[in-house]
Design a protein around this motif. Structure first.
Motif, PDB file in Angstrom:
ATOM      1  N   GLY A  76     -12.024   7.056  -1.541  1.00  0.00           N
ATOM      2  CA  GLY A  76     -11.674   7.816  -2.736  1.00  0.00           C
ATOM      3  C   GLY A  76     -10.595   8.852  -2.556  1.00  0.00           C
ATOM      4  N   ASP A  77     -10.188   9.133  -1.321  1.00  0.00           N
ATOM      5  CA  ASP A  77      -9.152  10.134  -1.081  1.00  0.00           C
ATOM      6  C   ASP A  77      -7.780   9.627  -1.536  1.00  0.00           C
ATOM      7  OD1 ASP A  77     -10.832  12.034  -0.005  1.00  0.00           O
ATOM      8  OD2 ASP A  77     -10.553  11.338   2.062  1.00  0.00           O
ATOM      9  N   ILE A  78      -6.919  10.557  -1.904  1.00  0.00           N
ATOM     10  CA  ILE A  78      -5.545  10.253  -2.294  1.00  0.00           C
ATOM     11  C   ILE A  78      -4.643  10.392  -1.072  1.00  0.00           C
ATOM     12  CG2 ILE A  78      -3.565  10.960  -3.704  1.00  0.00           C
ATOM     13  CD1 ILE A  78      -5.711   9.773  -5.389  1.00  0.00           C
ATOM     14  N   VAL A  79      -3.755   9.424  -0.877  1.00  0.00           N
ATOM     15  CA  VAL A  79      -2.749   9.484   0.188  1.00  0.00           C
ATOM     16  C   VAL A  79      -1.385   9.195  -0.419  1.00  0.00           C
ATOM     17  CG1 VAL A  79      -1.935   8.489   2.367  1.00  0.00           C
ATOM     18  CG2 VAL A  79      -4.398   8.733   1.953  1.00  0.00           C
ATOM     19  N   PHE A  80      -0.436  10.101  -0.210  1.00  0.00           N
ATOM     20  CA  PHE A  80       0.932   9.873  -0.671  1.00  0.00           C
ATOM     21  C   PHE A  80       1.656   8.980   0.324  1.00  0.00           C
ATOM     22  CE2 PHE A  80       0.952  14.335  -2.787  1.00  0.00           C
ATOM     23  CZ  PHE A  80       0.202  13.835  -3.845  1.00  0.00           C
ATOM     24  N   CYS A  81       2.407   8.013  -0.209  1.00  0.00           N
ATOM     25  CA  CYS A  81       3.074   7.005   0.617  1.00  0.00           C
ATOM     26  C   CYS A  81       4.410   6.639  -0.020  1.00  0.00           C
ATOM     27  CB  CYS A  81       2.172   5.770   0.715  1.00  0.00           C
ATOM     28  SG  CYS A  81       2.880   4.369   1.589  1.00  0.00           S
ATOM     29  N   PRO A  82       5.475   6.454   0.737  1.00  0.00           N
ATOM     30  CA  PRO A  82       6.730   6.016   0.134  1.00  0.00           C
ATOM     31  C   PRO A  82       6.566   4.661  -0.535  1.00  0.00           C
ATOM     32  CG  PRO A  82       7.060   6.700   2.414  1.00  0.00           C
ATOM     33  CD  PRO A  82       5.579   6.602   2.199  1.00  0.00           C
ATOM     34  N   THR A  83       7.228   4.483  -1.639  1.00  0.00           N
ATOM     35  CA  THR A  83       7.188   3.166  -2.279  1.00  0.00           C
ATOM     36  C   THR A  83       8.178   2.211  -1.629  1.00  0.00           C
ATOM     37  OG1 THR A  83       7.179   1.993  -4.388  1.00  0.00           O
ATOM     38  CG2 THR A  83       8.859   3.707  -4.115  1.00  0.00           C
ATOM     39  N   LEU A  84       9.284   2.736  -1.096  1.00  0.00           N
ATOM     40  CA  LEU A  84      10.288   1.887  -0.447  1.00  0.00           C
ATOM     41  C   LEU A  84       9.955   1.774   1.032  1.00  0.00           C
ATOM     42  CD1 LEU A  84      12.884   0.277  -1.077  1.00  0.00           C
ATOM     43  CD2 LEU A  84      14.179   2.261  -0.264  1.00  0.00           C
ATOM     44  N   THR A  85       9.161   0.772   1.356  1.00  0.00           N
ATOM     45  CA  THR A  85       8.721   0.557   2.726  1.00  0.00           C
ATOM     46  C   THR A  85       8.135  -0.843   2.838  1.00  0.00           C
ATOM     47  OG1 THR A  85       7.394   1.460   4.552  1.00  0.00           O
ATOM     48  CG2 THR A  85       6.386   1.477   2.358  1.00  0.00           C
ATOM     49  N   PHE A  86       7.788  -1.235   4.039  1.00  0.00           N
ATOM     50  CA  PHE A  86       7.060  -2.484   4.272  1.00  0.00           C
ATOM     51  C   PHE A  86       5.583  -2.246   3.987  1.00  0.00           C
ATOM     52  CE2 PHE A  86       5.136  -5.471   7.545  1.00  0.00           C
ATOM     53  CZ  PHE A  86       5.316  -6.599   6.775  1.00  0.00           C
ATOM     54  N   SER A  87       4.884  -3.270   3.583  1.00  0.00           N
ATOM     55  CA  SER A  87       3.495  -3.116   3.148  1.00  0.00           C
ATOM     56  C   SER A  87       2.575  -2.584   4.247  1.00  0.00           C
ATOM     57  CB  SER A  87       2.946  -4.450   2.632  1.00  0.00           C
ATOM     58  OG  SER A  87       2.914  -5.411   3.674  1.00  0.00           O
ATOM     59  N   ALA A  88       2.969  -2.737   5.510  1.00  0.00           N
ATOM     60  CA  ALA A  88       2.125  -2.249   6.605  1.00  0.00           C
ATOM     61  C   ALA A  88       1.940  -0.742   6.558  1.00  0.00           C
ATOM     62  CB  ALA A  88       2.733  -2.650   7.954  1.00  0.00           C
ATOM     63  N   THR A  89       2.848  -0.028   5.899  1.00  0.00           N
ATOM     64  CA  THR A  89       2.673   1.416   5.732  1.00  0.00           C
ATOM     65  C   THR A  89       1.516   1.711   4.792  1.00  0.00           C
ATOM     66  OG1 THR A  89       5.065   1.716   5.984  1.00  0.00           O
ATOM     67  CG2 THR A  89       3.826   3.571   5.101  1.00  0.00           C
ATOM     68  N   ALA A  90       1.396   0.921   3.741  1.00  0.00           N
ATOM     69  CA  ALA A  90       0.419   1.192   2.683  1.00  0.00           C
ATOM     70  C   ALA A  90      -0.935   0.526   2.927  1.00  0.00           C
ATOM     71  CB  ALA A  90       0.983   0.731   1.338  1.00  0.00           C
ATOM     72  N   ASN A  91      -0.954  -0.626   3.563  1.00  0.00           N
ATOM     73  CA  ASN A  91      -2.207  -1.370   3.719  1.00  0.00           C
ATOM     74  C   ASN A  91      -3.336  -0.563   4.367  1.00  0.00           C
ATOM     75  OD1 ASN A  91      -1.239  -3.682   2.482  1.00  0.00           O
ATOM     76  ND2 ASN A  91      -0.579  -4.633   4.392  1.00  0.00           N
ATOM     77  N   PRO A  92      -3.060   0.215   5.426  1.00  0.00           N
ATOM     78  CA  PRO A  92      -4.167   0.952   6.054  1.00  0.00           C
ATOM     79  C   PRO A  92      -4.830   1.980   5.141  1.00  0.00           C
ATOM     80  CG  PRO A  92      -2.314   0.766   7.576  1.00  0.00           C
ATOM     81  CD  PRO A  92      -1.821   0.305   6.241  1.00  0.00           C
ATOM     82  N   ILE A  93      -4.118   2.439   4.118  1.00  0.00           N
ATOM     83  CA  ILE A  93      -4.743   3.339   3.140  1.00  0.00           C
ATOM     84  C   ILE A  93      -5.908   2.617   2.473  1.00  0.00           C
ATOM     85  CG2 ILE A  93      -4.377   4.686   1.033  1.00  0.00           C
ATOM     86  CD1 ILE A  93      -1.388   4.812   1.816  1.00  0.00           C
ATOM     87  N   ILE A  94      -5.688   1.349   2.163  1.00  0.00           N
ATOM     88  CA  ILE A  94      -6.738   0.525   1.541  1.00  0.00           C
ATOM     89  C   ILE A  94      -7.855   0.246   2.547  1.00  0.00           C
ATOM     90  CG2 ILE A  94      -7.211  -1.596   0.270  1.00  0.00           C
ATOM     91  CD1 ILE A  94      -5.251   0.338  -1.125  1.00  0.00           C
TER      92      ILE A  94
END
Length: 371
Positions: A76-94
């Motif tokens: 449930g926590d919020i994490v800010f992440c760049p939108t212009l990146t490879f998905s590997a940056t964002a996947n670990p948030i999930i």
């Protein structure tokens, strides 16, 4: 057909450093799971970039995952992440059952826009962590970003997967945040075939990450686990490759810079073609030399023309907020990432490229303007 020119492929040292360390692993029978190469690779990379501690892991993605966990990111926590990146940056948030909020770039850096980040803090004051990326080896504006994170007392994670060897104001990227991560995937500036590194000046947090990465096995004679664990540690053989590659990092950065300079010298006068930005405080490793096109010649024209000559190229990353999986997550946008995706091309930046290879690339591109 002439030889294939790759975007960025593995490049083992001509001196054979990697073979020496791998042979040592075989000779001592320390093939897996750990061993002297792992310990030394951690120590040598930490010393190289000026960090107090490092944990060698199976991938850069694993490093981001453990950095988020170390930062206390939970369901449930919020994490800010760049939108212009490879998905590997964002996947670990999930992976952590947290919620990404995507932040746009600015044209000055192609990386996270501090103004957009500030707006995100206003909208989500209880954010748990911020991930910043140094895209294509270009440094983000770290003074402004670290200042905002300190102001809001939020941990900062640097995804420096593409920027090993890049400096911001004389200091290695990956060492400004609470945690830094590097990738040694096959296309990176140095490679272990696959692998990553988590770095931090917080020695205790890195030690905890190592514990999690080895299945959270408690200090007991029997197999006992009091926490959820992961199989994320780097093998001793892979670490041997990394130790050898680290010896030639400076050579690889120099070659990447030569490639960028060659392209700029021969292409910058073409109408509607612009190069990735440069700033006085940024010393990029130019992992991928990238351009944008704002005239008659379009990115697809470039990529198709190069492919006809057996030359690999790629579009700029498709923003996360445009990806089907992430489309329903919130974002703070200013139009930059979509513009870069629409107009951007990554040119071949392989450190094994010869002068003739570079001429082939340049000539194939120039034909589109002078045909």
């Amino acid at each position: 057909m002439q030889n294939r020119i790759f975007l960025s492929s593995p490049h083992m040292s001509e001196e054979g450093y990697e073979k020496e360390y791998v042979k040592e692993a075989f000779d001592t029978n320390w093939i897996a799971p750990l061993g002297e190469n792992v310990n030394k690779f951690e120590e040598e990379l930490a010393n190289k970039i000026g960090s107090k501690s490092a944990a060698a892991l199976s991938s850069g993605t694993a490093a981001i995952h453990l950095a988020l966990k170390a930062a206390g990111v939970e369901t449930g926590d919020i994490v800010f992440c760049p939108t212009l990146t490879f998905s590997a940056t964002a996947n670990p948030i999930i992976y952590q059952n947290a919620t990404p909020v995507f932040i746009d770039s600015n044209e000055e850096t192609w990386n996270m826009c501090p103004e957009a980040l500030e707006k995100a803090f206003i909208k989500y004051p209880k954010v748990k962590a911020v991930i910043v990326v140094h895209l294509y080896g270009l440094s983000a504006d770290m003074d402004k970003i670290t200042e905002l994170c300190r102001k809001h007392n939020v941990p900062l994670i640097e995804d420096a997967a593409e920027s090993l060897g890049t400096y911001y104001k004389g200091k290695h990227t990956g060492t400004f945040g609470d945690y830094g991560i590097f990738s040694f995937n096959g296309n990176k500036i140095i490679t272990t075939s696959g692998g990553g590194m988590l770095v931090s000046n917080n020695i205790e947090k890195v030690a905890k990450a190592r514990f999690w990465a080895t299945q959270s096995r408690d200090l007991a004679k029997h197999y006992q686990h009091s926490e959820l664990g992961f199989n994320y540690r780097m093998s001793n053989v892979v670490a041997g490759i990394g130790r050898g590659q680290l010896k030639v990092l400076n050579q690889r950065v120099e070659k990447k810079r030569e490639i960028f300079s060659f392209y700029k010298e021969h292409l910058e006068n073409l109408d509607g073609l612009e190069f990735m930005p440069s700033n006085e405080w940024d010393e990029p490793n130019y992992w991928l030399s990238s351009i944008t096109l704002n005239g008659q010649v379009r990115p697809l024209d470039i990529m198709e023309a190069l492919e006809k000559e057996n030359i690999e190229s790629r579009p700029v990353w498709k923003p996360m907020h445009m990806q089907p999986f992430f489309a329903n997550y919130d974002c703070v946008l200013n139009g930059t990432s979509e513009k870069l995706f629409k107009n951007g091309v990554c040119l071949p930046s392989d450190t094994k490229m010869t002068s003739n290879d570079l001429i082939r690339v340049v000539n194939a591109i120039k034909k589109l303007w002078y045909q």
